[in-house]
Design a protein around this motif. Structure first.
Motif, short mmCIF file in Angstrom:
data_model
loop_
_atom_site.label_atom_id
_atom_site.label_comp_id
_atom_site.label_asym_id
_atom_site.label_seq_id
_atom_site.Cartn_x
_atom_site.Cartn_y
_atom_site.Cartn_z
N ALA A 185 0.86 -1.20 -0.12
CA ALA A 185 -0.09 0.10 -0.13
C ALA A 185 0.84 1.16 0.01
O ALA A 185 2.05 1.15 0.20
N ALA A 186 0.38 2.36 -0.42
CA ALA A 186 0.93 3.64 -0.28
C ALA A 186 1.04 4.04 1.15
O ALA A 186 0.35 3.80 1.98
N GLU A 187 2.09 5.14 1.37
CA GLU A 187 2.18 5.58 2.64
C GLU A 187 1.95 7.17 2.48
O GLU A 187 2.54 7.72 1.58
N ILE A 188 1.24 7.62 3.59
CA ILE A 188 0.96 9.11 3.52
C ILE A 188 1.32 9.80 4.85
O ILE A 188 0.94 9.36 5.85
N LEU A 189 2.11 11.07 4.79
CA LEU A 189 2.35 11.73 5.82
C LEU A 189 1.53 12.88 5.99
O LEU A 189 1.40 13.73 4.97
N VAL A 190 0.79 13.13 7.16
CA VAL A 190 -0.34 14.29 7.19
C VAL A 190 0.61 15.25 8.12
O VAL A 190 1.25 14.76 9.25
N HIS A 191 0.34 16.38 7.87
CA HIS A 191 0.84 17.55 8.62
C HIS A 191 -0.30 18.72 8.90
O HIS A 191 -0.23 19.41 7.69
N GLY A 192 -0.94 18.80 9.79
CA GLY A 192 -2.18 19.82 9.71
C GLY A 192 -3.21 19.39 8.61
O GLY A 192 -3.60 18.15 8.70
#
Length: 425
Positions: free
Chosen positions: A392-399
């Protein structure tokens, strides 16, 4: 227990919807598909800084355990915060360097370092090798001599301490493959002290992972303290004491000591030695910062229970199948008055062990989204392509900002390195 109990830092529910920081999780699933790993940048940062602050005025180095989650974006984030790195392979070393990590803050652990890995580590100037056997020490000496280098080394002590964790992640008992006993360590230190191409600079110990009590740490550092005192009496200067990592995270309602509680107890034992303190946390930095999103494909009524068959599987999250590990599973969207059933949450992989959770009270209708919490550590890093499933894809969330830090694999990429012999064409 409510599945929403104790949502970790970085996650919250607002008006029935799950959010990662300021981003609605259902929007991420719609934009990037499922299964999907998502990580809170703020949660990672806060967890690392909590470790830093726990040491107070003590000289220290926090070395993130790369094996927990080795995405180079996460490594870059931690490097920017001043982190060192604990590695167990040449591949992890290259990831750290690619991410901009400082080789001089890298400690190299692991029981089976290859000659090529040792050469590369010497070439880039790592901080220290954590040595786990006499054979390894002699090999490091040989390669350092060939290169005209001096290898900085620390011996990993196996203190025969029960970490009171799952046997697969216990590393400090005498029947485990890791480290050497104190008597062997003394002999190896004396040898290293007299060797032209070795420099003993530290002692090291790591007793296991997902530890939930301070007492095993204290017992292990007492062994280290006694060894350091013996070594110094012999004229062997020990600059640092590496207490390993392994502090657990709260997957359900278990009580977990804080980093400050742990370090306070450790400092009570080690402060009189006036050595730099090192620690190798992984899970406690990234574990609760991540979640695995998955969609319900099939709601199935069996003869004895209900199943929610989801599009994530044991190849995406191995811990439940490997360790019978429990991780919280929550609905991404909660509708007032929605009916709940008790489900086993299972994947489509052709194994009975393919489950993400059992006996969970959820609303899990076909098409609904679920989030497996605590998936920031030992999730993607242990993922595989079993059943020819793209990772799967990986997502980094910032705000409210989202960043793709790893693209979803394509099917064709899974066999791009395979070849059909001409005789079969």
């Amino acid at each position: 227990m409510s599945s929403d109990l104790n949502l970790p830092n970085g996650f919250a529910r607002q008006a029935g919807s799950l959010f990662c920081e300021d981003t609605q999780v259902s929007d991420l699933a719609e934009q990037f598909g499922t299964p999907l790993y998502i990580y809170s940048q703020t949660a990672i940062t806060d967890a690392f800084l909590t470790w830093k602050q726990a040491f107070g005025d003590a000289r220290h180095l926090v070395c993130y355990a790369v094996k927990a989650n080795s995405n180079i974006a996460i490594l870059r984030l931690l490097a920017s915060l001043g982190s060192g790195f604990d590695i167990v392979s040449g591949g992890e070393l290259e990831r750290v360097l690619t991410a901009g990590g400082d080789a001089a803050k890298v400690v190299f652990s692991g029981v089976g370092k290859s000659p090529a890995e040792i050469r590369r580590a010497l070439e880039v100037g790592i901080r220290c090798f954590n040595v786990e056997s006499s054979s390894e020490l002699y090999l490091i000496e040989k390669i350092a001599s060939e290169r005209g280098d001096t290898a900085r080394i620390s011996i990993r002590i196996n203190p025969d301490v029960d970490a009171k964790t799952h046997p697969y992640i216990s590393t400090g008992l005498k029947e485990n493959k890791f480290g050497v006993n104190a008597q062997q360590a003394l002999e190896l230190y004396r040898y290293a002290q007299g060797a032209s191409h070795l420099q003993p600079v530290g002692v090291d110990c790591h007793i296991g992972s997902q530890l939930t009590e301070v007492a095993p740490f204290v017992e292990s550092v007492q062994h280290l303290r006694d060894l350091v005192l013996q070594l110094r009496k012999s004229g062997i200067n020990i600059e640092h004491i590496d207490i390993g990592g392994g502090l657990g995270i709260q997957y359900s309602d278990e009580a977990i000591p804080s980093p400050s509680e742990l370090i306070s107890a450790v400092r009570a034992e080690l402060d009189p030695l006036d050595a730099e303190l090192m620690i190798e946390p992984g899970r406690s930095i990234v574990g609760n910062a991540g979640a695995l999103l998955t969609k319900v494909l099939v709601e199935k009524a069996g003869d004895t229970k209900y199943f929610a068959v989801v599009d994530a599987a044991m190849n995406d999250l191995l811990r439940p199948a490997l360790y019978s590990a429990w991780q919280n599973i929550v609905e991404v969207s909660v509708t007032q008055g929605s009916e709940k059933n008790t489900y086993d949450i299972v994947g489509p992989v052709c194994e009975t062990g393919d489950f993400l959770g059992k006996e969970r009270s959820l609303s899990a209708r076909e098409g609904d989204l679920l989030a497996v919490m605590g998936a920031g550590a030992y999730s993607f890093s242990m993922a595989s392509n079993y059943n020819t499933r793209p990772r799967a894809a990986e997502i980094l969330v910032h705000g409210s900002h989202t960043h793709i830090i790893r693209q979803r694999e394509t099917l064709s990429s899974l066999w791009q390195d395979e070849q059909i012999p001409e005789a079969l064409l």
